[in-house]
Design a protein around this motif. Structure first.
Motif, PDB file in Angstrom:
ATOM      1  N   TYR A 125       0.853  -1.127   0.137  1.00 61.39           N
ATOM      2  CA  TYR A 125      -0.015  -0.019  -0.098  1.00 61.39           C
ATOM      3  C   TYR A 125       0.875   0.985  -0.123  1.00 61.39           C
ATOM      4  N   VAL A 126       0.535   2.369  -0.662  1.00 65.03           N
ATOM      5  CA  VAL A 126       1.299   3.564  -0.308  1.00 65.03           C
ATOM      6  C   VAL A 126       0.258   4.462   0.176  1.00 65.03           C
ATOM      7  N   THR A 127       0.964   5.318   1.060  1.00 66.34           N
ATOM      8  CA  THR A 127       0.024   6.099   2.260  1.00 66.34           C
ATOM      9  C   THR A 127       1.151   7.336   2.584  1.00 66.34           C
ATOM     10  N   LYS A 128       0.513   8.231   3.212  1.00 65.75           N
ATOM     11  CA  LYS A 128       1.449   9.271   3.594  1.00 65.75           C
ATOM     12  C   LYS A 128       1.430   9.394   5.124  1.00 65.75           C
ATOM     13  N   LYS A 129       2.488   9.959   5.749  1.00 66.36           N
ATOM     14  CA  LYS A 129       2.556   9.969   7.071  1.00 66.36           C
ATOM     15  C   LYS A 129       3.336  11.513   7.421  1.00 66.36           C
TER      16      LYS A 129
END
Length: 55
Positions: A21-25
């Motif tokens: 999965y690609v996500t932001k933090k």
């Protein structure tokens, strides 16, 4: 120029299926590596996903 507060990360499956999965933090508030339990459709179950860099 200032460093961006949010960065994109890749959450890679620990089931060695290659699914991710690609996500932001927010790198300022979450300084440690991110890990979550999410669904892996290749393994057909919920597994641990750990943070890796996007290449």
């Amino acid at each position: 120029m200032a460093k961006a507060t949010t960065i994109k990360i890749k959450l890679l499956s620990t089931a060695d299926t290659g699914y991710f999965y690609v996500t932001k933090k927010n790198s300022r508030t979450m300084t440690e590596k991110m890990s979550m339990r999410k669904y892996d459709p290749v393994a057909k179950k919920h597994v641990e996903f750990k943070e890796t860099k996007i290449k």
